[in-house]
Design a protein around this motif. Structure first.
Motif, mmCIF file in Angstrom:
data_model
loop_
_atom_site.group_PDB
_atom_site.id
_atom_site.type_symbol
_atom_site.label_atom_id
_atom_site.label_comp_id
_atom_site.label_asym_id
_atom_site.label_seq_id
_atom_site.Cartn_x
_atom_site.Cartn_y
_atom_site.Cartn_z
ATOM 1 N N PRO A 40 8.356 4.239 -6.387
ATOM 2 C CA PRO A 40 7.212 3.467 -6.888
ATOM 3 C C PRO A 40 7.234 2.005 -6.463
ATOM 4 N N GLY A 41 8.361 1.516 -5.953
ATOM 5 C CA GLY A 41 8.460 0.112 -5.588
ATOM 6 C C GLY A 41 8.107 -0.174 -4.138
ATOM 7 N N LEU A 42 7.634 0.831 -3.396
ATOM 8 C CA LEU A 42 7.293 0.619 -1.991
ATOM 9 C C LEU A 42 6.184 -0.413 -1.833
ATOM 10 N N THR A 43 6.351 -1.302 -0.862
ATOM 11 C CA THR A 43 5.330 -2.310 -0.577
ATOM 12 C C THR A 43 4.280 -1.733 0.366
ATOM 13 N N ARG A 44 3.180 -2.466 0.526
ATOM 14 C CA ARG A 44 2.140 -2.033 1.457
ATOM 15 C C ARG A 44 2.701 -1.922 2.874
ATOM 16 N N ARG A 45 3.532 -2.894 3.254
ATOM 17 C CA ARG A 45 4.097 -2.870 4.601
ATOM 18 C C ARG A 45 5.004 -1.658 4.799
ATOM 19 N N ALA A 46 5.799 -1.337 3.756
ATOM 20 C CA ALA A 46 6.685 -0.179 3.864
ATOM 21 C C ALA A 46 5.886 1.117 3.946
ATOM 22 N N LEU A 47 4.830 1.207 3.161
ATOM 23 C CA LEU A 47 3.969 2.390 3.206
ATOM 24 C C LEU A 47 3.317 2.521 4.581
ATOM 25 N N ALA A 48 2.876 1.384 5.129
ATOM 26 C CA ALA A 48 2.221 1.396 6.431
ATOM 27 C C ALA A 48 3.164 1.922 7.510
ATOM 28 N N THR A 49 4.438 1.496 7.451
ATOM 29 C CA THR A 49 5.425 1.924 8.440
ATOM 30 C C THR A 49 5.657 3.431 8.359
ATOM 31 N N ARG A 50 5.711 3.949 7.144
ATOM 32 C CA ARG A 50 6.019 5.378 6.988
ATOM 33 C C ARG A 50 4.832 6.268 7.340
ATOM 34 N N ILE A 51 3.612 5.784 7.081
ATOM 35 C CA ILE A 51 2.427 6.601 7.320
ATOM 36 C C ILE A 51 1.924 6.445 8.751
ATOM 37 N N GLY A 52 2.133 5.253 9.331
ATOM 38 C CA GLY A 52 1.669 5.020 10.685
ATOM 39 C C GLY A 52 0.292 4.398 10.771
ATOM 40 N N ILE A 53 -0.097 3.631 9.722
ATOM 41 C CA ILE A 53 -1.347 2.885 9.758
ATOM 42 C C ILE A 53 -1.025 1.427 9.463
ATOM 43 N N THR A 54 -2.032 0.552 9.489
ATOM 44 C CA THR A 54 -1.792 -0.860 9.234
ATOM 45 C C THR A 54 -1.622 -1.122 7.743
ATOM 46 N N ALA A 55 -1.048 -2.287 7.417
ATOM 47 C CA ALA A 55 -0.900 -2.680 6.015
ATOM 48 C C ALA A 55 -2.260 -2.830 5.349
ATOM 49 N N ASP A 56 -3.255 -3.333 6.100
ATOM 50 C CA ASP A 56 -4.600 -3.435 5.541
ATOM 51 C C ASP A 56 -5.216 -2.062 5.320
ATOM 52 N N GLY A 57 -4.867 -1.112 6.191
ATOM 53 C CA GLY A 57 -5.323 0.252 5.979
ATOM 54 C C GLY A 57 -4.746 0.828 4.696
#
Length: 234
Positions: free
Chosen positions: A186-203
């Protein structure tokens, strides 16, 4: 995104989409057509720059998918404008009046308040579906790929058969992936999520806002040190 970056963004999109060159039967210059009209690509990016919320750290995002182009910015529609009103003639109510005026004087904007209507007309003329506008969690313009060439035939790589349901399924899949990752951490940041999913942080921000507005998640605690809590989980 300054003027030079705006030009680079337009050129990037045009370099990645299908291009058809016609014959010189009616002119010494062969007609050229992109699967998304150049004017539509330019207008979507110019609008995003002019209406972006510059108090937000996020930038304008230009994302090209197999079936569509998405241009995203952090701005919001100025009342009384609504997504529905963008589809007809409407007054110009820019969030950044000075910037919009400067872009108008530099001829990046031809006429105030006509951009979205012009985009709709050009897409229909090119055999595309009308652009979609989404004002939830920022502003997104979605444009279908696969317009017609100078001879009226669909361009190679056309995805005109892609439906609204298909696009919705793609978004739902991304959001479900985000939920699955947040269940694990639950503590994942937007940037970390973006890296794992393969989209931008704004996405990621766009999808998080959609999930939050749908009542599926909420953020608890400080922006950088808080965590996500999943609601109504199945």
């Amino acid at each position: 995104m300054a003027g030079g970056h705006r030009v680079q963004a337009v050129d990037f999109v045009l370099s990645k989409i299908a291009l058809s060159v016609g014959t010189r039967a009616e002119s010494i210059q062969a007609p050229v057509a992109y699967e998304i009209p150049k004017e539509v690509v330019t207008e979507a990016i110019v609008n995003a720059v002019a209406h972006r919320d510059y108090t937000d750290n996020s930038s304008v995002q230009v994302m090209l998918f197999a079936d569509r182009l998405e241009v995203m910015n952090s701005g919001r529609l100025q009342p009384p404008l609504t997504v529905e009103k963008l589809r007809v003639a409407h007054p110009s109510l820019p969030g950044n009046p000075l910037l919009a005026e400067s872009m108008y004087l530099l001829r990046y904007i031809e006429r105030m308040g006509t951009g979205t209507v012009d985009m709709i007309r050009r897409c229909v003329d090119a055999g595309l579906a009308e652009p979609e506008f989404d004002a939830n969690g920022g502003f997104v313009t979605r444009i279908e790929r696969g317009g017609a060439g100078p001879d009226g035939a669909p361009l190679s790589g056309s995805t005109q058969e892609t439906t609204q349901e298909d696009r919705g399924t793609t978004q739902e899949t991304t959001q479900e992936r985000i939920l699955a990752l947040l269940r694990e951490d639950p503590g994942l940041t937007r940037r970390a999520l973006a890296t794992r999913i393969g989209i931008t942080a704004d996405g990621v921000k766009y999808h998080l806002d959609k999930l939050r507005n749908a009542g599926r998640i909420r953020h608890v605690g400080a922006t950088k040190k808080g965590h996500w809590e999943i609601l109504n989980d199945g």
